[in-house]
Each structure stands twice: as structure tokens, then as C-alpha cells.
Design an enzyme around this catalytic site. Structure first.
Site, PDB file in Angstrom:
ATOM      1  N   ASP A  33      14.073  29.128  19.917  1.00 12.01           N
ATOM      2  CA  ASP A  33      12.527  28.910  20.221  1.00 12.01           C
ATOM      3  C   ASP A  33      12.147  27.849  19.042  1.00 12.01           C
ATOM      4  OD1 ASP A  33      12.475  30.600  18.080  1.00 12.01           O
ATOM      5  OD2 ASP A  33      11.131  32.160  18.621  1.00 12.01           O
ATOM      6  N   GLU A  35      12.279  28.684  15.685  1.00 14.41           N
ATOM      7  CA  GLU A  35      11.799  29.195  14.171  1.00 14.41           C
ATOM      8  C   GLU A  35      12.918  29.095  13.294  1.00 14.41           C
ATOM      9  OE1 GLU A  35      10.387  33.249  15.211  1.00 14.41           O
ATOM     10  OE2 GLU A  35       8.639  32.315  16.345  1.00 14.41           O
ATOM     11  N   HIS A 126       0.098  13.435  -5.076  1.00  7.83           N
ATOM     12  CA  HIS A 126      -0.969  12.400  -4.729  1.00  7.83           C
ATOM     13  C   HIS A 126      -2.096  12.164  -5.586  1.00  7.83           C
ATOM     14  CE1 HIS A 126      -3.241   9.818  -2.197  1.00  7.83           C
ATOM     15  NE2 HIS A 126      -4.331  10.727  -2.085  1.00  7.83           N
ATOM     16  N   ASP A 165      -3.945  -0.538  -4.352  1.00  4.74           N
ATOM     17  CA  ASP A 165      -5.386   0.243  -4.466  1.00  4.74           C
ATOM     18  C   ASP A 165      -5.661   0.638  -5.884  1.00  4.74           C
ATOM     19  OD1 ASP A 165      -4.161   2.787  -4.909  1.00  4.74           O
ATOM     20  OD2 ASP A 165      -4.438   3.141  -2.674  1.00  4.74           O
ATOM     21  N   LYS A 188      -8.979  -1.150  -1.995  1.00  2.49           N
ATOM     22  CA  LYS A 188      -8.678  -0.905  -0.551  1.00  2.49           C
ATOM     23  C   LYS A 188      -9.660  -0.305   0.353  1.00  2.49           C
ATOM     24  CE  LYS A 188      -5.291   2.328   0.458  1.00  2.49           C
ATOM     25  NZ  LYS A 188      -3.967   2.863   0.203  1.00  2.49           N
ATOM     26  N   ARG A 190     -10.054   1.309   4.174  1.00  2.00           N
ATOM     27  CA  ARG A 190      -9.121   1.952   5.437  1.00  2.00           C
ATOM     28  C   ARG A 190     -10.146   2.402   6.422  1.00  2.00           C
ATOM     29  NH1 ARG A 190      -3.609   3.741   6.064  1.00  2.00           N
ATOM     30  NH2 ARG A 190      -3.550   4.166   3.728  1.00  2.00           N
ATOM     31  N   SER A 220       3.335   5.117   4.040  1.00  8.46           N
ATOM     32  CA  SER A 220       3.028   5.939   5.138  1.00  8.46           C
ATOM     33  C   SER A 220       3.415   5.019   6.266  1.00  8.46           C
ATOM     34  CB  SER A 220       2.013   6.750   4.845  1.00  8.46           C
ATOM     35  OG  SER A 220       1.901   7.401   6.115  1.00  8.46           O
ATOM     36  N   THR A 221       2.138   4.454   6.716  1.00 10.83           N
ATOM     37  CA  THR A 221       2.194   3.491   7.836  1.00 10.83           C
ATOM     38  C   THR A 221       2.246   1.878   7.474  1.00 10.83           C
ATOM     39  OG1 THR A 221      -0.162   2.706   7.376  1.00 10.83           O
ATOM     40  CG2 THR A 221       0.049   4.597   8.781  1.00 10.83           C
ATOM     41  N   GLY A 222       2.573   1.851   6.200  1.00  9.57           N
ATOM     42  CA  GLY A 222       2.812   0.519   5.502  1.00  9.57           C
ATOM     43  C   GLY A 222       1.878  -0.451   5.475  1.00  9.57           C
TER      44      GLY A 222
HETATM   45  C1  R5P Z   1      -3.162   6.541  -0.787  1.00 12.86           C
HETATM   46  O1  R5P Z   1      -4.171   6.805  -1.349  1.00 12.86           O
HETATM   47  C2  R5P Z   1      -1.627   6.529  -1.276  1.00 12.86           C
HETATM   48  O2  R5P Z   1      -1.776   6.146  -2.639  1.00 12.86           O
HETATM   49  C3  R5P Z   1      -1.187   5.288  -0.620  1.00 12.86           C
HETATM   50  O3  R5P Z   1      -1.584   4.090  -0.822  1.00 12.86           O
HETATM   51  C4  R5P Z   1      -1.045   5.532   1.014  1.00 12.86           C
HETATM   52  O4  R5P Z   1      -0.784   6.907   1.332  1.00 12.86           O
HETATM   53  C5  R5P Z   1      -0.241   4.657   1.815  1.00 12.86           C
HETATM   54  O5  R5P Z   1      -0.523   4.496   3.037  1.00 12.86           O
HETATM   55  P1  R5P Z   1      -0.134   3.546   4.116  1.00 12.86           P
HETATM   56  O6  R5P Z   1       1.086   3.128   4.002  1.00 12.86           O
HETATM   57  O7  R5P Z   1      -0.462   4.217   5.398  1.00 12.86           O
HETATM   58  O8  R5P Z   1      -0.876   2.303   3.945  1.00 12.86           O
END
Ligand code: R5P
Length: 292
Positions: A33, A35, A126, A165, A188, A190, A220-222
């Protein structure tokens, strides 16, 4: 004793090697399942035990698995438990941004404490807010020296270090100092609904013909790296590279970043994927040595 969890076997093996310790693994399996099941076969009574288990990919599963390992260790008599989550997931929800939200690291910290964890060791968390919200003793391992060495090993002639950023500026500044390179910092924005990112420079630097490294904690998403790279390329930068601590590299991030002109993307082994090009094992070993 050091136990390598399923998501950090390679990094954990390096750490045990550095500290001259035997590598211990849990028996693990996944029930039909979905787990998680864990079992430790090695006696731990009276020992200080350190678990190394990163929380990505599959954050929820990795976290539950970590809790189960801690519970097993505690009920088998471990004296102290140190958990190393090289990548601490959920750290970006470190405050209530909109009414009705949780403070995610607080919830994670409470669960760890209830499972018998004495302290948490994290690589480049972070934010300070996330560490504070955990509510358990913690160590935040800094790896900018390792990043500087790595950048030098990739390119000895780096003349520009870029923070996409303001939060990334301190790390990037330290790296720029070591490399004797210029520093460029972006602000930055977003869009919270579309996720689109726009980076605008906060200082002016001569860009023509330069070799630049964009440095961040997480990709993350770049979108952050892509937006900064587009600006740099428009300004005449010759080569752009991206280096981060935690290369989550979700979905189309690689394509997005490459289309924005970035030649290569480098991450550390806090996340064991194909972007992991430098190791933070020594820094983790130094941090946990007093607790082993
Ligand atoms: C945000 O505060 C983090 O330091 C990174 O800049 C952020 O997570 C990058 O995210 P992404 O790749 O989605 O722009």
C-alpha cells in the site's frame, strides 16, 4: 554509530569513511500500500547514533521513514539521536505568508522531537527562520568554501559571481571574495500565482566577455537562475554556469535554464541525482564528529 538512511547511502558512506566508522544500514521495504517499513539489526543500546537521510526526492515519504528510524533506535535503547537531513524539506514555508497556513518546519521539528531526536544537522538550511521554527537544537552546515573550491576546479578564470536574489547575496559575496571575482546581486520578484520570476540587477557590473557563476541555495523550477542568466547573456556575458547546494531540478527546469544560456548546472550530493557534482561529506563529518 552512523546509520545511512535510504536516501543518502552514497553521501553517508563517504561520511562514515571520513570518520573511520562502520557503515550501518536499516533493512527497508515498502508495503504494497506504499507505507514504509524499517528495521535495525545492529544493537544500538547505550550508543549515540547519527542517521543521515536527506528529504528529497519524495519529501513526505523520506520524512516518515526518518521518524520510523528514530522511533526504532529509541525503543532499542539508543542514548542520543542526531538526525542529518542534508536537504531540509519544507523549509520554504518558514512563516505564515497568508492567513490559514502552517509554519512547516515547526511541524517537522515537533514530530522529530516526539520521535526522540536530540538534534538536527542541516546543510545550508533555506533560512534562519526555518531553523528557529524547528524548535530543536540544530546545526546549519555552511558549504560556501567547498563551493568556491568547486567553482575554481571547473573554471579558474571565473570573473563574476551572481546572486539571483538578495537572500543569496551573502553566500555569493563570500565566494566572490575567495575567487577575486566581481559580485552582482539581483532583486527577485515571483508572481505567486503563475510562478513567473523576474530578476532585476541591484548593482552595475561590466558584463561583456565575462565568465559568470550564478550561485544559489536551491534550484527548484529553475526560474530564478534562468531569469538572471537571460539578463547576463543580454549584457554580453560569454559563459554562464549555475551552481547550487540543493539541485531539486523539477520538471522542465533543466531545459528552461539551458535555454536561458546556462552551459552547465552543478549541485552538491545533499541530493543524490545526476546534478550532484561536488561533495559536502567532509563538512557533514566535521559537524557530527562531536556527537558520534
Ligand atoms: C528562494 O528563496 C531560494 O533561495 C531559491 O532562489 C529558489 O528556491 C529557487 O527557486 P526556483 O528554481 O524555482 O526559481
Amino acid at each position: 554509530m552512523i546509520v545511512c538512511g535510504p536516501s543518502s547511502i552514497s553521501l553517508g558512506t563517504e561520511v562514515t569513511g571520513i570518520l573511520g566508522q562502520e557503515r550501518i544500514l536499516f533493512d527497508t521495504k515498502v508495503f504494497p500500500d506504499g507505507e514504509s517499513y524499517v528495521r535495525i539489526d545492529t544493537p544500538v543500546e547505550g550508543l549515540n547514533v547519527t542517521i543521515i537521510n536527506t528529504l528529497f526526492p519524495d519529501q513526505d515519504k523520506r520524512f516518515v521513514e526518518t521518524l520510523l528510524m528514530c522511533d526504532a533506535l529509541r525503543r532499542n535503547g539508543a542514548k542520543e539521536i542526531t538526525v542529518v537531513t542534508p536537504y531540509l524539506a519544507y523549509a520554504r514555508q518558514d512563516k505564515v505568508f497568508r492567513d490559514g497556513e502552517p509554519v512547516a518546519p515547526k511541524a517537522l521539528g515537533s514530530a522529530l522531537r516526539c520521535s526522540g531526536v536530540d538534534r538536527l544537522v542541516v546543510v545550508e538550511a533555506h533560512s534562519g527562520e526555518a531553523l528557529e521554527a524547528l524548535g530543536i537544537p540544530n546545526v546549519n552546515v555552511q558549504v560556501e568554501k567547498r563551493m568556491s573550491q568547486f567553482i575554481s576546479s571547473v573554471n579558474v578564470d571565473t570573473d563574476l559571481v551572481v546572486a539571483p536574489d538578495v537572500k543569496a547575496a551573502e553566500r555569493a559575496g563570500k565566494i566572490a571574495d575567495v575567487l577575486n571575482a566581481d559580485l552582482m546581486v539581483f532583486s527577485k520578484k515571483r508572481d505567486r500565482s503563475s510562478g513567473e520570476v523576474v530578476c532585476e540587477p541591484l548593482n552595475t557590473v561590466h558584463l561583456q566577455g565575462k565568465t559568470a557563476f550564478i550561485v544559489d541555495d536551491i534550484i527548484s523550477t529553475g526560474r530564478s537562475v534562468a531569469s538572471a542568466s537571460e539578463y547576463l547573456k543580454r549584457g554580453g556575458v560569454k559563459s554562464v554556469y549555475a551552481v547550487c547546494v540543493h539541485a531539486l531540478m523539477l520538471g522542465e527546469s533543466e531545459v528552461r535554464i539551458k535555454q536561458a544560456g546556462v552551459g552547465e548546472i552543478f549541485g552538491s550530493n545533499t541530493i543524490e541525482n545526476r546534478f550532484a557534482k561536488f561533495s559536502v561529506a567532509q563538512e557533514i563529518a566535521d559537524a557530527i564528529k562531536p556527537f558520534c
